[in-house]
Design an enzyme around this catalytic site. Sequence first.
Site, PDB file in Angstrom:
ATOM      1  N   LYS A 179      -9.844  -6.058  10.691  1.00 41.55           N
ATOM      2  CA  LYS A 179      -8.749  -5.633  11.540  1.00 41.55           C
ATOM      3  C   LYS A 179      -8.199  -6.464  12.857  1.00 41.55           C
ATOM      4  CE  LYS A 179      -7.086  -2.623   8.426  1.00 41.55           C
ATOM      5  NZ  LYS A 179      -5.615  -3.109   7.780  1.00 41.55           N
ATOM      6  N   TRP A 190     -23.185  15.974   8.488  1.00 42.94           N
ATOM      7  CA  TRP A 190     -23.948  14.663   9.267  1.00 42.94           C
ATOM      8  C   TRP A 190     -23.830  14.853  10.602  1.00 42.94           C
ATOM      9  CZ3 TRP A 190     -23.807   9.115   6.971  1.00 42.94           C
ATOM     10  CH2 TRP A 190     -24.150   9.126   5.567  1.00 42.94           C
ATOM     11  N   HIS A 221     -12.983   9.995   4.981  1.00 38.66           N
ATOM     12  CA  HIS A 221     -13.158  10.266   6.154  1.00 38.66           C
ATOM     13  C   HIS A 221     -13.789  11.622   6.706  1.00 38.66           C
ATOM     14  CE1 HIS A 221     -10.985   6.479   6.437  1.00 38.66           C
ATOM     15  NE2 HIS A 221     -11.845   6.018   7.337  1.00 38.66           N
ATOM     16  N   GLY A 253       0.969  -1.164   0.276  1.00 33.72           N
ATOM     17  CA  GLY A 253      -0.032  -0.008   0.011  1.00 33.72           C
ATOM     18  C   GLY A 253       1.004   1.393  -0.011  1.00 33.72           C
ATOM     19  N   HIS A 254       2.000   1.314  -0.573  1.00 36.98           N
ATOM     20  CA  HIS A 254       2.835   2.356  -0.644  1.00 36.98           C
ATOM     21  C   HIS A 254       2.521   3.422  -1.328  1.00 36.98           C
ATOM     22  CE1 HIS A 254       3.811   1.105  -4.783  1.00 36.98           C
ATOM     23  NE2 HIS A 254       4.714   1.955  -4.815  1.00 36.98           N
ATOM     24  N   SER A 309      -6.827   0.248  12.949  1.00 41.20           N
ATOM     25  CA  SER A 309      -7.955   1.638  13.216  1.00 41.20           C
ATOM     26  C   SER A 309      -8.185   1.347  14.593  1.00 41.20           C
ATOM     27  CB  SER A 309      -8.799   1.550  12.366  1.00 41.20           C
ATOM     28  OG  SER A 309      -9.883   2.306  12.673  1.00 41.20           O
ATOM     29  N   SER A 310      -8.387   2.560  15.246  1.00 41.63           N
ATOM     30  CA  SER A 310      -9.084   2.530  16.448  1.00 41.63           C
ATOM     31  C   SER A 310     -10.644   1.836  16.530  1.00 41.63           C
ATOM     32  CB  SER A 310      -9.289   4.020  17.097  1.00 41.63           C
ATOM     33  OG  SER A 310     -10.030   4.647  16.143  1.00 41.63           O
ATOM     34  N   CYS A 311     -11.019   1.671  15.253  1.00 38.67           N
ATOM     35  CA  CYS A 311     -12.581   1.281  15.154  1.00 38.67           C
ATOM     36  C   CYS A 311     -12.413  -0.131  15.953  1.00 38.67           C
ATOM     37  CB  CYS A 311     -13.116   1.330  14.028  1.00 38.67           C
ATOM     38  SG  CYS A 311     -12.325   0.317  12.736  1.00 38.67           S
ATOM     39  N   PRO A 358      -3.811   3.154  14.766  1.00 35.69           N
ATOM     40  CA  PRO A 358      -3.924   4.571  14.854  1.00 35.69           C
ATOM     41  C   PRO A 358      -5.091   5.295  15.265  1.00 35.69           C
ATOM     42  CG  PRO A 358      -3.703   3.923  12.544  1.00 35.69           C
ATOM     43  CD  PRO A 358      -3.568   2.613  13.323  1.00 35.69           C
ATOM     44  N   THR A 359      -5.542   6.166  15.800  1.00 33.62           N
ATOM     45  CA  THR A 359      -6.480   7.050  15.761  1.00 33.62           C
ATOM     46  C   THR A 359      -7.028   7.731  14.373  1.00 33.62           C
ATOM     47  OG1 THR A 359      -7.763   8.862  16.861  1.00 33.62           O
ATOM     48  CG2 THR A 359      -5.406   9.303  16.298  1.00 33.62           C
ATOM     49  N   ASN A 360      -7.584   8.588  14.171  1.00 37.18           N
ATOM     50  CA  ASN A 360      -8.379   8.809  12.667  1.00 37.18           C
ATOM     51  C   ASN A 360      -7.078   9.701  12.185  1.00 37.18           C
ATOM     52  OD1 ASN A 360     -11.252   8.430  13.098  1.00 37.18           O
ATOM     53  ND2 ASN A 360     -10.841   9.651  14.742  1.00 37.18           N
ATOM     54  N   TYR A 364     -15.317  -3.593   8.854  1.00 37.87           N
ATOM     55  CA  TYR A 364     -13.986  -3.189   8.653  1.00 37.87           C
ATOM     56  C   TYR A 364     -13.275  -3.683   9.975  1.00 37.87           C
ATOM     57  CZ  TYR A 364      -9.683  -0.127   8.073  1.00 37.87           C
ATOM     58  OH  TYR A 364      -8.318   0.282   8.105  1.00 37.87           O
ATOM     59  N   GLY A 373       0.917   4.495   3.468  1.00 38.68           N
ATOM     60  CA  GLY A 373       1.960   3.996   3.012  1.00 38.68           C
ATOM     61  C   GLY A 373       2.723   4.771   2.455  1.00 38.68           C
ATOM     62  N   ASP A 382     -24.395   9.764  13.949  1.00 36.82           N
ATOM     63  CA  ASP A 382     -23.280  10.268  14.551  1.00 36.82           C
ATOM     64  C   ASP A 382     -21.985   9.460  14.662  1.00 36.82           C
ATOM     65  OD1 ASP A 382     -23.815  12.952  15.299  1.00 36.82           O
ATOM     66  OD2 ASP A 382     -24.748  12.281  17.190  1.00 36.82           O
TER      67      ASP A 382
END
Length: 316
Positions: free
Chosen positions: A141, A203, A180, A11-12, A108-110, A164-166, A137, A17, A270
Amino acid sequence: MKKDSKIYIAGHTGMVGSATWRALKDNGYTNLIGRRSAELDLRDQLSVYEFVSKENPDCIINAAARVGGILANNEYPYQFLMENLQIQNNLIDAAHQNGIKKFIFLGSSCIYPKLAPQPLKEEYLLTAPLEPTNEWYAIAKIAGVKACQAIRKQYKKDFVSLMPTNLYGLFDNFDLQTSHVLPAMIRKFHDAKLNNNADVILWGSGTPMREFLHVDDMARSVLFAVENVLPEYLYNVGTGTDITIKDLAETVQSIVGHQGNIVWDTSKPDGTPRKLMDSSKLNELGWQPEISLNQGITLTYQWFLENQNNFKEVHI
């Protein structure tokens, strides 16, 4: 890793990446390899195995993923689940089967529960239900994190996961259908500014709180993982501070120079009420973020202005 160690960044060409590539190159790494999706389909198991076997890198960094915001995750759950499972499973198992000693998995933090205590600690993983709008997703992960943990436990290999966070920054996705929240806001406020400062519709209620990390800071965390053997299998990567979506919108609006109104569409979801990461484990080992949110948004908007004619609209 030595400076001439062969490092494959999957994913560079993406946001994370490419930032990782820049960070490694700027720190003297001379043997970086990457393949575009047209050259190597990471969803194709045989192709991935043949590539890893032939190239035999010293380290693999998995920055490749199918990514998107609430809208994309909600509309295309199967792609977000299956394609991410395919990509990461192929890379992780090819690395294991070919004796690759170091693997850095980016997530991801999700992955954390929707209503987990704040700030999010690594040990909260799998303790409660996920946020429904991006669970597909997140499940993929989580599977990647657990696969790396299993290899680490069973075979004592240096496989580590960074969550990572967002993220935002250079080479972000500004397509309003798949982006995002932060890049979407930059695009919306910029377009509205050019359209006689038209109202910007966003939104939700604006009350959820989010944490944002510039992608160059994320890349420095990957560099840190390359240069050190981290003692645990999972690390959060964030700034330790968050902001309401309303305050974020007003910050972006100010930096872009939009003079119109912000209208909140409360009929739209939200998402998770709050997602603040506890990154103290990685902080204590020596990594710290360097770029403030205002500075980061300003840099990102400057990059947007310089490259907006080169954007490709991405539709699944």
